[in-house]
Design a protein around this motif. Structure first.
Motif, mmCIF file in Angstrom:
data_model
loop_
_atom_site.group_PDB
_atom_site.id
_atom_site.type_symbol
_atom_site.label_atom_id
_atom_site.label_comp_id
_atom_site.label_asym_id
_atom_site.label_seq_id
_atom_site.Cartn_x
_atom_site.Cartn_y
_atom_site.Cartn_z
ATOM 1 N N PHE A 19 1.117 -0.665 0.298
ATOM 2 C CA PHE A 19 0.329 -0.291 0.270
ATOM 3 C C PHE A 19 0.902 1.307 -0.027
ATOM 4 C CE2 PHE A 19 -3.210 -2.892 0.823
ATOM 5 C CZ PHE A 19 -4.682 -2.195 0.826
ATOM 6 N N LEU A 20 2.245 0.813 0.881
ATOM 7 C CA LEU A 20 2.712 2.174 0.960
ATOM 8 C C LEU A 20 3.188 2.466 -0.297
ATOM 9 C CD1 LEU A 20 4.362 4.529 2.807
ATOM 10 C CD2 LEU A 20 6.168 2.703 2.681
ATOM 11 N N THR A 21 3.792 0.891 -1.425
ATOM 12 C CA THR A 21 4.466 1.693 -2.674
ATOM 13 C C THR A 21 3.124 2.149 -3.405
ATOM 14 O OG1 THR A 21 5.631 -0.265 -1.777
ATOM 15 C CG2 THR A 21 5.768 -0.328 -4.284
ATOM 16 N N ASN A 22 2.495 1.459 -3.287
ATOM 17 C CA ASN A 22 1.145 2.491 -4.544
ATOM 18 C C ASN A 22 1.070 3.748 -4.149
ATOM 19 O OD1 ASN A 22 -1.908 2.855 -5.589
ATOM 20 N ND2 ASN A 22 -0.842 0.704 -6.426
ATOM 21 N N GLY A 23 0.898 4.253 -3.431
ATOM 22 C CA GLY A 23 0.527 5.738 -2.426
ATOM 23 C C GLY A 23 1.940 6.285 -3.219
ATOM 24 N N MET A 26 1.768 6.888 -6.942
ATOM 25 C CA MET A 26 0.929 7.979 -7.499
ATOM 26 C C MET A 26 1.389 9.640 -6.914
ATOM 27 S SD MET A 26 -1.048 6.763 -9.514
ATOM 28 C CE MET A 26 -2.227 7.496 -9.630
ATOM 29 N N GLY A 27 1.863 9.809 -5.242
ATOM 30 C CA GLY A 27 2.370 11.112 -4.879
ATOM 31 C C GLY A 27 3.214 11.616 -5.842
ATOM 32 N N SER A 28 4.445 9.904 -6.056
ATOM 33 C CA SER A 28 5.330 11.199 -7.006
ATOM 34 C C SER A 28 4.949 11.753 -8.575
ATOM 35 C CB SER A 28 6.442 10.203 -6.821
ATOM 36 O OG SER A 28 6.771 9.745 -5.519
ATOM 37 N N LEU A 144 -0.445 7.594 4.047
ATOM 38 C CA LEU A 144 1.430 7.678 3.730
ATOM 39 C C LEU A 144 2.479 8.351 2.720
ATOM 40 C CD1 LEU A 144 3.561 8.567 6.770
ATOM 41 C CD2 LEU A 144 3.994 6.228 6.750
ATOM 42 N N GLY A 145 2.677 6.939 2.163
ATOM 43 C CA GLY A 145 2.798 6.769 1.124
ATOM 44 C C GLY A 145 3.064 8.136 -0.082
ATOM 45 N N GLY A 146 1.456 8.237 -0.911
ATOM 46 C CA GLY A 146 1.505 9.975 -1.171
ATOM 47 C C GLY A 146 1.426 10.834 -0.479
ATOM 48 N N PHE A 147 1.597 10.488 0.698
ATOM 49 C CA PHE A 147 2.348 12.634 1.355
ATOM 50 C C PHE A 147 3.797 12.196 0.977
ATOM 51 C CE2 PHE A 147 4.099 14.486 5.395
ATOM 52 C CZ PHE A 147 3.978 15.694 4.661
ATOM 53 N N VAL A 152 8.029 15.117 -1.197
ATOM 54 C CA VAL A 152 9.377 15.357 -2.120
ATOM 55 C C VAL A 152 9.659 15.757 -3.447
ATOM 56 C CG1 VAL A 152 10.543 14.159 0.517
ATOM 57 C CG2 VAL A 152 10.396 13.080 -2.056
ATOM 58 N N GLY A 153 8.991 15.108 -3.775
ATOM 59 C CA GLY A 153 8.975 14.957 -5.407
ATOM 60 C C GLY A 153 9.209 15.901 -6.320
#
Length: 391
Positions: A19-23, A26-28, A144-147, A152-153
């Motif tokens: 889930f973290l990786t998927n987010g 998408m966040g990046s 959290l992953g999306g954030f 940082v992106g």
């Protein structure tokens, strides 16, 4: 027994990492979007069509991914799509022309969408093994992953360039999914048995309940898209807030939603899915109504934060219910609910903008609050979310 629980616990953190990786991917992707305009010399209208193609690719893939999970199990399907999805951002950034850009974006949407269905199906199976809810916190890891990816992106792009950023994201995502892939847990695929396989593996089951749950997911996600796309404009136009203040509306909403998702499993384990969804829907509706009638921007921002607290656990609960619905494979049920829910994100931005131009944002948000009330009234339909027996 103890060894099996340890395997399930490792699987719980492995699927959380997915889930973290998927987010994170998408966040990046978000800070890369504006760069497509000058790189390919396209208009915002063309960019909108490209993003629509990405979303349509995701929804179309979600419709068939349940069958793959039913045949092969969630673990190999999740591992395969996670590995493939890891390189999609780099492929999009390196696309040399508009046609290849459109194709790579559609493929990105399809792979991310299939990974989304598979990781939700795997989370349902781990819930059964552990005998407790983990879906809400799993979606918290996605947030959290999306954030992190979005946060940082922009900085990496500004300092190192778009290609370096995309390569770093793809490399980190691939390393993480390869590391946690062997630790995934989950039930093996259910063998096809004469007389039962048709219902178990049907892409479009005849059960009315699964489509009703899908509509509940849709009604939960449309308000989320409305806050994401239009809250800042609402604050600026109707409440006269500055650009910096307007941006706080979705930030408050997303922040409270992420925090509540990490608390959501505890609430579900204590009060059950039906009560949690009923209260969540009421809180979310109250928040949107407050935002709709708020006289000042700070009050509206606070109300959007309250709405985020309520909406946070609504979609995770519907997904758990879909994955545990009797007589239906977890992958099939989740693929239908995910497809129906995410289709709302595709339809909502343009349709809500059109409606709001005619009736105003206040009436629009008040009307969306009624959708959430409807979900709360239908809360008994998600009782299967608390059924964590292996079936």
């Amino acid at each position: 027994m103890q060894a099996g629980r340890q395997v399930a616990t490792r699987g719980r953190w492995a699927v959380a990492a997915m889930f973290l990786t998927n987010g994170f991917i998408m966040g990046s992707w978000a800070p890369q979007i504006p760069l497509l305009l000058p790189r390919h010399q396209i208009s915002e209208f063309t960019l909108g069509l490209l993003i629509l193609g990405l979303g349509l690719g995701a929804v179309a893939a979600m419709a068939v991914s349940g069958g793959l999970i039913a045949r092969h199990g969630s673990r190999p399907v999740l591992r395969g799509f996670a590995i493939a999805a890891s390189g999609t951002l780099l492929a999009v950034v390196l696309a040399p022309n508009l046609w290849l850009l459109a194709a790579t974006m559609a493929v990105m949407g399809a792979l991310i969408g299939c990974m989304d269905v598979a990781m939700n199906a795997n989370a349902v199976e781990v819930e059964r093994r552990l005998g407790r809810a983990i879906m809400s916190s799993s979606h918290g890891f996605w947030s959290l992953g999306g954030f992190v990816g979005g946060g940082v992106g922009g900085w990496i792009i500004a300092s190192q360039g778009a290609v370096v950023h995309a390569a770093l994201v793809s490399g980190l995502a691939l390393a993480l999914v390869l590391a946690v892939g062997p630790r995934l847990d989950g039930a093996p695929p259910v063998p096809r048995v004469a007389g039962t396989a048709g219902q178990k593996h049907r892409h479009w089951p005849r059960s009315f309940t699964i489509y009703l749950i899908g509509l509940m997911a849709l009604a939960s996600m449309v308000p989320e898209g409305a806050v994401l796309d239009w809250a800042a404009l609402y604050l600026a136009r109707d409440l006269g807030s500055s650009v910096s203040t307007s941006g706080l509306a979705f930030a408050a909403f997303a922040g409270s939603m992420a925090l509540m998702r990490f608390a959501g499993d505890g609430l579900r384990n204590r009060f059950g899915a039906v009560v949690t969804l009923r209260v969540s829907g009421a809180v979310a509706a109250a928040g949107l109504l407050g935002a709709a009638f708020a006289p000042l921007a700070p009050l509206a921002i606070g109300c959007f934060a309250i709405a985020g607290l309520g909406i946070a656990n609504m979609v995770p609960i519907t997904l758990s219910a879909a994955g545990n619905l009797p007589g239906l494979g977890a992958g099939v049920g989740i693929s239908i609910v995910t497809m129906m829910g995410y289709s709302g994100i595709l339809v909502a931005p343009a349709s809500i903008g059109f409606v709001a131009e005619h009736i105003g944002y206040r009436v629009t948000y008040a009307t969306l609050a009624l959708l959430l009330v409807g979900v709360a009234l239908l809360a008994r339909q998600v009782a299967a979310a608390d059924d964590r027996q292996v079936h």
